[in-house]
Structure formats: C-alpha cells, structure tokens
Design an enzyme around this catalytic site. Structure first.
Site, PDB file in Angstrom:
ATOM      1  N   PHE A   1     -12.469 -20.601 107.772  1.00  0.00           N
ATOM      2  CA  PHE A   1     -13.798 -20.023 107.579  1.00  0.00           C
ATOM      3  C   PHE A   1     -13.660 -18.516 107.704  1.00  0.00           C
ATOM      4  CE2 PHE A   1     -17.861 -18.243 108.702  1.00  0.00           C
ATOM      5  CZ  PHE A   1     -18.690 -18.848 107.766  1.00  0.00           C
TER       6      PHE A   1
ATOM      7  N   ASP B   1      -7.461 -12.725 110.851  1.00  0.00           N
ATOM      8  CA  ASP B   1      -8.915 -12.706 110.978  1.00  0.00           C
ATOM      9  C   ASP B   1      -9.260 -12.999 112.437  1.00  0.00           C
ATOM     10  OD1 ASP B   1     -11.632 -13.235 111.067  1.00  0.00           O
ATOM     11  OD2 ASP B   1     -11.674 -14.341 109.184  1.00  0.00           O
TER      12      ASP B   1
ATOM     13  N   LYS C   1     -18.192  -9.099 114.570  1.00  0.00           N
ATOM     14  CA  LYS C   1     -18.957  -9.767 115.623  1.00  0.00           C
ATOM     15  C   LYS C   1     -19.034  -8.953 116.913  1.00  0.00           C
ATOM     16  CE  LYS C   1     -18.539 -14.410 113.717  1.00  0.00           C
ATOM     17  NZ  LYS C   1     -19.861 -14.405 113.073  1.00  0.00           N
TER      18      LYS C   1
END
Length: 401
Positions: free
Chosen positions: A141, A226, A255
């Site tokens: 994801f 990531d 984030k």
C-alpha cells in the site's frame, strides 16, 4: 436524532462514500484520547495511521504552528523562505542523507520517488528511454493515485481505474529469490514498505531487508523505502529499516512528519539521485511551505532526543508480550508487528474486523480493521502504560464474546 446521528446522516448525504468510518463523531482530542460530540471519551489506538505519533494536540507542535501562523504560511517555491533551508538540512541529517525534496502527502512522495527513479535510470544508469522498470511487493500500500494503484494487488484499491500505468513488476513480499529473478538491466528501483501496514502489519522474514539492500547495490538498482507509516519512531527506531541495520538509497516520509497538524511529506536521498531534477521538472505549490517546515522542524527536534523511539520500543515490548498471550488461542489466530504497531488476526467465529472494531468502540476504544478479519493497533507514542493496558483489557473482554 442525537447529535452524533445528525452529523453522520449529514456526512452520508453530502460527502462521497470513499470511506466507511466507525459511527463516532470526534469533537476534541488530547494526547491519546478523543472526545465525541456527546462528551464520550475514546482511547485512540490508531493515531491517524501513524500521523499522530506524538499525540493529539501536542503542545510543542501546536506552539510551533501557532508561532508560524503569525509570520508567513505560504510563499510557493517561487521564492525562498526562512524555514526551508533548516528543514531540508535537519531532515537530511536525521536520515543520514544529503538532499530533500518536500511534498505534502505520502502519495505525492511515492509519485515523486517513481519519477526520480525513472529519471535516474535514464540519465545515470543508461536505461533505454521508456524501458525503466520498478519492482514492488504484493500486498503493498503506497497510496491511491492512478499510478500507485496500477501496481496494487488490492482489488478494492485497483478495480475500475484502468488503463493502468505500465513499468512495474510485482513479486511476493519477503521472497529474495523472486526479487533477484525479477531484476533486469532495465530495473531502476525496488520500492518496498519495511513493514507492510495496510496488509495487516506484516513484518518480513529476518534478513530480508538486508538481502534487498545487498541485491540492489550489486545490481545498481535504487532501494526505495516507504517509511511513511513505519518511520519516525513507530517501531522503536527512527526508521524501521534500522532493525536490520539497513540504509536505503531513498526514504519516503510523511504522516508523522507533519505531527498530525499539517500534511508534510518528503523524499530524502543523495545529491546524486535527487540531482537528476532541474527547475521546472517537478514541484508542488504547497510543498515545503513555511508552516509545514516549522511543524516538521519541531518533529525532527523531538525525534533527535530519542525519547519517543525508546518509549515505542519499551511499550511495544509490553504490547507484544500481552498480545502474544492471546495468539494461538481460539480467539486470535496470529499477532504481528514491531514497536507500538500490531496486526491482530481475529478468529472468524467472533466476527469480522469491522465488527470487532465496533464492539471496541462501544467500550471506548478506537481501532481500525483491514482485510476482513484483521484489526490494527498503533497508538500515539505518548500513550501511558496504564491507558494501553486499559485498552488491552477492553480487547480481552470483546474477545471473550
């Protein structure tokens, strides 16, 4: 109708149904706790998918944002501003890298990495034009843009968005032999999550990430990590890759970099890699804006102390000890994770992950499900041991049926 019911009905009537939130309407939040419009408190064990690593309303971050709001919030990259150089310098130092390309969202960072890797492949590695390949892992994801969903294996994320962007090859996560076999002279990058979050907090086999580093170095391929969810303290280290002593060619951050206050993301790499860009070839109006830089600088300062990483490691050990006592029984079939991050597979007889999440909500605990029977726990790193234990007690009660 209650205030909650009215708010939810209005949202359902006037917003696109691209999310299926739990039926709670948050009004205020502080630390690891949120309060809804009816005044009921909930323990937050999701932390905005790690965007709130430092808790709701963290005073240092709010103060940094408030001070910057009074000065300047946006200049665009048409001009320099007085927070930009410090942000880039300090983030590069935190990562042990040289160069930063700031964006806003995690998906933008991933898109930027794809463009960077391809341009590096053509200009530096000498891959023939239009032939660059990037290898990714099944179950990944990395966002929801059209390019990113082109290499997703999740039908919900991918279906009905074609035609899909070519140039990607998918291999099983954790399988070094498959990765090696997929590499060719046209491979420019391997893009991986060190721990797959949306897939259910999947931790790869020991040695896998170090093996990826060795393979990519030997084959002159960029290793792109990531760390948008796994980074910045979540696993007990600044970066999840540190657990295997690995340094990639490129970090993707987001984030928690914005502290739950503003969206901030970044691609961090060497000058040789990010140096492939020239003015006008890539950018963002809001990327690296003064407000974002001010908040992110405070995040970097907080991470430099090591206290949040240490807290995540210590509380994470406690969390996994407690969850380990549940695993293998008739209620929990598996537990995975690292630090203050866990994926818990619930026995189907007890209900779906969504149903378990709703039962926990009724007991004042907020988590989120993924892939049917799995729930994720990722509390703010500022959570107290007492509050974490209380939340685990509620989970035990729900699992008892």
């Amino acid at each position: 109708m209650t205030t909650t019911e009215t708010a939810i009905a209005s949202a359902e009537a006037h917003s696109a149904h691209n999310y299926h939130p739990l039926p709670v309407v948050v009004a205020t939040a502080e630390g690891a706790w949120m309060t809804d419009v009816e005044g009921r408190r909930y323990l937050d064990l999701l932390a905005g998918y790690s965007a709130l690593n430092f808790g709701h309303g963290n005073r240092r971050l709010i103060d940094a944002a408030r001070a910057q709001l009074e000065r300047v919030t946006l200049t665009s990259r048409a001009f320099h501003h007085d927070r930009f150089a410090d942000f880039c310098t300090q983030l590069a130092e935190l990562c042990g890298m040289e160069t930063v390309l700031p964006m806003n969202t995690g998906a933008e960072a991933v898109e930027t990495a794809v463009k960077t890797a391809r341009k590096w492949g053509y200009r530096v590695k000498g891959v023939p034009d239009g032939m660059a390949k990037i290898i990714v892992a099944a179950g990944n994801f990395h966002g929801r843009t059209t390019t990113v969903v082109s290499f997703s294996t999740d039908p919900e994320a991918r279906a009905d968005y074609g035609p899909y962007t070519p140039g990607f090859e998918i291999v099983p996560y954790g399988d070094l032999a498959a990765l090696d076999a997929a590499m060719t002279g046209n491979t420019v990058a391997v893009l991986l999550e060190p721990i797959q979050g949306e897939a259910g907090v999947l931790v790869p086999p020991p040695g896998y990430l170090a093996g990826v580093r060795e393979l990519t170095r030997r084959r002159n391929v960029l290793f792109v990590a990531d760390e948008i969810q796994s980074g910045l303290g979540r696993t007990g280290r600044t970066f999840a890759l540190e657990h295997e002593g690995v340094v990639p060619d490129m970090y993707l951050l987001g984030k928690a970099l914005g502290g739950g206050v503003v969206p901030v993301s970044a691609v961090v790499s060497s000058a040789a890699v990010l140096g492939v860009f020239r003015p006008g070839e890539h950018g963002s109006t809001f990327g690296g804006n003064p407000l974002a830089c001010a908040v992110a600088l405070e995040v970097i300062a907080m991470l430099r102390t090591g206290e949040f990483q240490e807290r995540a490691a210590e509380l994470g050990d406690h969390l996994h000890r407690e969850l380990g006592l549940l695993a293998g029984g008739d209620a929990v079939t598996a537990v995975r994770g690292r630090g203050l991050w866990a994926g818990i597979d619930i026995a189907p007889r007890l209900g779906t992950g969504r149903e378990i999440s709703e039962k926990l909500m009724d007991r004042g605990v907020l988590v989120k499900d993924t892939h049917g029977s799995t729930i994720r726990i990722a509390p703010p790193l500022v959570i107290s041991k007492e509050d974490l234990d209380w939340g685990l007690d509620q989970l035990r009660e729900v699992l008892r049926g």
